[in-house]
Write an enzyme that holds these catalytic residues in place. Structure first.
Site, PDB file in Angstrom:
ATOM      1  N   TYR A  31       0.831  -1.200   0.000  1.00 19.69           N
ATOM      2  CA  TYR A  31       0.000   0.000   0.000  1.00 19.69           C
ATOM      3  C   TYR A  31       0.863   1.246   0.000  1.00 19.69           C
ATOM      4  O   TYR A  31       2.088   1.174   0.188  1.00 19.69           O
ATOM      5  CB  TYR A  31      -0.945  -0.007   1.217  1.00 19.69           C
ATOM      6  CG  TYR A  31      -0.277   0.282   2.544  1.00 19.69           C
ATOM      7  CD1 TYR A  31       0.559  -0.660   3.144  1.00 19.69           C
ATOM      8  CD2 TYR A  31      -0.459   1.498   3.191  1.00 19.69           C
ATOM      9  CE1 TYR A  31       1.172  -0.399   4.362  1.00 19.69           C
ATOM     10  CE2 TYR A  31       0.154   1.763   4.413  1.00 19.69           C
ATOM     11  CZ  TYR A  31       0.965   0.811   4.993  1.00 19.69           C
ATOM     12  OH  TYR A  31       1.577   1.080   6.188  1.00 19.69           O
ATOM     13  N   ARG A  50       8.331   4.199  -4.618  1.00 17.05           N
ATOM     14  CA  ARG A  50       8.353   3.201  -3.547  1.00 17.05           C
ATOM     15  C   ARG A  50       7.335   2.093  -3.811  1.00 17.05           C
ATOM     16  O   ARG A  50       7.600   0.921  -3.546  1.00 17.05           O
ATOM     17  CB  ARG A  50       8.100   3.862  -2.195  1.00 17.05           C
ATOM     18  CG  ARG A  50       8.279   2.884  -1.022  1.00 17.05           C
ATOM     19  CD  ARG A  50       8.214   3.578   0.323  1.00 17.05           C
ATOM     20  NE  ARG A  50       6.907   4.150   0.571  1.00 17.05           N
ATOM     21  CZ  ARG A  50       6.600   4.886   1.652  1.00 17.05           C
ATOM     22  NH1 ARG A  50       7.515   5.129   2.563  1.00 17.05           N
ATOM     23  NH2 ARG A  50       5.402   5.368   1.801  1.00 17.05           N
ATOM     24  N   ARG A  98      -7.410 -20.459  -2.714  1.00 12.80           N
ATOM     25  CA  ARG A  98      -6.412 -20.345  -1.651  1.00 12.80           C
ATOM     26  C   ARG A  98      -5.306 -21.392  -1.746  1.00 12.80           C
ATOM     27  O   ARG A  98      -5.567 -22.593  -1.660  1.00 12.80           O
ATOM     28  CB  ARG A  98      -7.083 -20.415  -0.277  1.00 12.80           C
ATOM     29  CG  ARG A  98      -6.122 -20.067   0.866  1.00 12.80           C
ATOM     30  CD  ARG A  98      -6.825 -20.049   2.218  1.00 12.80           C
ATOM     31  NE  ARG A  98      -5.869 -19.699   3.271  1.00 12.80           N
ATOM     32  CZ  ARG A  98      -4.972 -20.546   3.785  1.00 12.80           C
ATOM     33  NH1 ARG A  98      -4.929 -21.804   3.372  1.00 12.80           N
ATOM     34  NH2 ARG A  98      -4.129 -20.148   4.720  1.00 12.80           N
ATOM     35  N   HIS A 100      -0.841 -21.183  -0.801  1.00 10.09           N
ATOM     36  CA  HIS A 100       0.226 -20.239  -0.419  1.00 10.09           C
ATOM     37  C   HIS A 100       1.067 -19.784  -1.602  1.00 10.09           C
ATOM     38  O   HIS A 100       1.429 -18.619  -1.712  1.00 10.09           O
ATOM     39  CB  HIS A 100       1.139 -20.860   0.647  1.00 10.09           C
ATOM     40  CG  HIS A 100       0.483 -20.996   1.986  1.00 10.09           C
ATOM     41  ND1 HIS A 100      -0.669 -21.731   2.184  1.00 10.09           N
ATOM     42  CD2 HIS A 100       0.809 -20.490   3.186  1.00 10.09           C
ATOM     43  CE1 HIS A 100      -1.010 -21.669   3.457  1.00 10.09           C
ATOM     44  NE2 HIS A 100      -0.135 -20.918   4.092  1.00 10.09           N
ATOM     45  N   LYS A 147       6.566  -2.092   1.807  1.00 10.42           N
ATOM     46  CA  LYS A 147       5.388  -1.505   2.460  1.00 10.42           C
ATOM     47  C   LYS A 147       4.198  -2.449   2.323  1.00 10.42           C
ATOM     48  O   LYS A 147       3.231  -2.185   1.599  1.00 10.42           O
ATOM     49  CB  LYS A 147       5.085  -0.116   1.884  1.00 10.42           C
ATOM     50  CG  LYS A 147       4.206   0.733   2.803  1.00 10.42           C
ATOM     51  CD  LYS A 147       4.253   2.194   2.406  1.00 10.42           C
ATOM     52  CE  LYS A 147       3.236   3.032   3.124  1.00 10.42           C
ATOM     53  NZ  LYS A 147       3.335   2.983   4.589  1.00 10.42           N
ATOM     54  N   GLU A 180      12.101   2.156  14.256  1.00 12.38           N
ATOM     55  CA  GLU A 180      11.165   3.188  13.796  1.00 12.38           C
ATOM     56  C   GLU A 180       9.902   3.066  14.641  1.00 12.38           C
ATOM     57  O   GLU A 180       9.822   2.216  15.527  1.00 12.38           O
ATOM     58  CB  GLU A 180      10.853   2.999  12.306  1.00 12.38           C
ATOM     59  CG  GLU A 180      10.201   1.655  11.994  1.00 12.38           C
ATOM     60  CD  GLU A 180       9.904   1.447  10.511  1.00 12.38           C
ATOM     61  OE1 GLU A 180       9.718   2.435   9.785  1.00 12.38           O
ATOM     62  OE2 GLU A 180       9.853   0.267  10.106  1.00 12.38           O
ATOM     63  N   LEU A 205      11.023   0.997   7.244  1.00 14.12           N
ATOM     64  CA  LEU A 205      10.439   1.486   6.007  1.00 14.12           C
ATOM     65  C   LEU A 205      11.086   2.841   5.721  1.00 14.12           C
ATOM     66  O   LEU A 205      11.122   3.712   6.588  1.00 14.12           O
ATOM     67  CB  LEU A 205       8.923   1.669   6.138  1.00 14.12           C
ATOM     68  CG  LEU A 205       8.307   2.142   4.825  1.00 14.12           C
ATOM     69  CD1 LEU A 205       8.188   0.997   3.834  1.00 14.12           C
ATOM     70  CD2 LEU A 205       6.969   2.814   5.037  1.00 14.12           C
TER      71      LEU A 205
END
Ligand code: PMP
Length: 283
Positions: A31, A50, A98, A100, A147, A180, A205
């Site tokens: 995101y 990014r 579904r 993995h 991210k 962070e 990040l």
């Protein structure tokens, strides 16, 4: 409110993704959060850079080219009548039964975009008073430079902060160094006026706000040291602050119950906050 979901703008309350979306099942997505100011996007280029990097590291395709994506972001901002706030975008690996392992090549990534207004007056009031932070062990995985929407440890840390009346939790690695915050980058200012923030390897990040603050420091002739620091060093520093797209520069006045500096927001952090948008890209 309106959300953009895979090609259409839909009422926010009815916006939905498939139950087999890999973002829902595996947090298999990334995101970005971009500040909106005067209806325009702050540091869009860096956020898009990014985004492309995060997607590349996870081998998820860009859902569309940058240019049309920028148009979707702006249209979502416009349709929600956001003047000052944020635009959120999320890309997941898409919908597949579904399993993995990654779905078969050609499975389209899913794109969701939302926008909302923020009360920046409240934000400014917090900055004028200064905020408190607590420390917590950093128990995240080793690729937090991506991210990813997998934010469970961050949520737990933020909740712990809230329950202690703090604004943010600073995460501390196994060697006692601050990495962070749960959703912000961490900074201190030394007695001789150098800004210290952790170097951006896989352990943090690399915040866009952090990068733009680097530009601002260059302009202002402020020295930056990219290195690790401990909670104790932070408590004894001249100033401390945190940064992110929506908090900009937020002065910290207390860490784990101990005052920072004279217990009031620092002058350098306050000045950086005031000048931030003079160097940011606003388009
Ligand atoms: N660190 C983490 C863990 C974050 O979630 C964020 C905000 N997304 C940041 C730092 C700050 O990044 P930015 O300046 O790009 O908002």
């Amino acid at each position: 409110r309106v959300a953009y979901v895979n090609g259409s703008y839909v009422p926010h309350g009815e916006a939905a993704v498939h139950i087999e979306d890999r973002g829902y099942q595996f947090a298999d997505g990334v995101y970005e959060v971009c500040e909106v100011r005067g209806g325009r996007l702050v540091d869009e280029t860096r956020h898009m850079d990014r985004l492309e990097r995060s997607l590349g590291e996870l081998r998820i395709a860009m859902p569309m080219d940058r240019k049309p994506l920028g148009m979707v972001l702006r249209e979502t901002v416009r349709r929600n009548r956001v003047r000052n706030g944020l635009v959120y975008l999320q890309v997941t690996r898409g919908v597949a039964r579904r399993d993995h392992a990654f779905p078969k090549p050609g499975t389209p990534p899913a794109l969701v975009v939302t926008a909302k207004s923020i009360d920046f007056a409240k934000n400014d009031a917090n900055a004028a008073k200064g905020v408190k932070v607590i420390s917590m062990p950093d128990n995240r995985w080793e690729r937090v430079d991506i991210k990813s929407v997998g934010l469970l440890p961050n949520c737990i840390a933020k909740q712990a902060a809230r329950e202690k009346g703090a604004y943010e939790a600073w995460l501390v690695d196994d060697d006692g160094f601050v990495t962070e915050g749960s959703s912000t980058n961490a900074w201190i200012i030394t007695k001789d006026g150098a800004l210290v923030t952790r170097f951006a390897d896989n352990g943090i990040l690399k915040g866009i706000t952090r990068t733009t603050i680097f530009d601002l420091c260059k302009r202002e002739g402020l020295r930056i040291e990219e290195r690790k620091f401990t909670i104790e060093e932070a408590q004894n520093a001249r100033e401390a602050f945190l940064s992110s797209a929506t908090t900009i520069v937020m002065p910290i006045v207390e860490i784990d119950g101990r005052p920072v500096g004279n217990g009031a927001p620092g002058s350098i952090a306050t000045d950086l906050r005031a000048k931030f948008h003079e160097v940011a890209e606003i388009a």
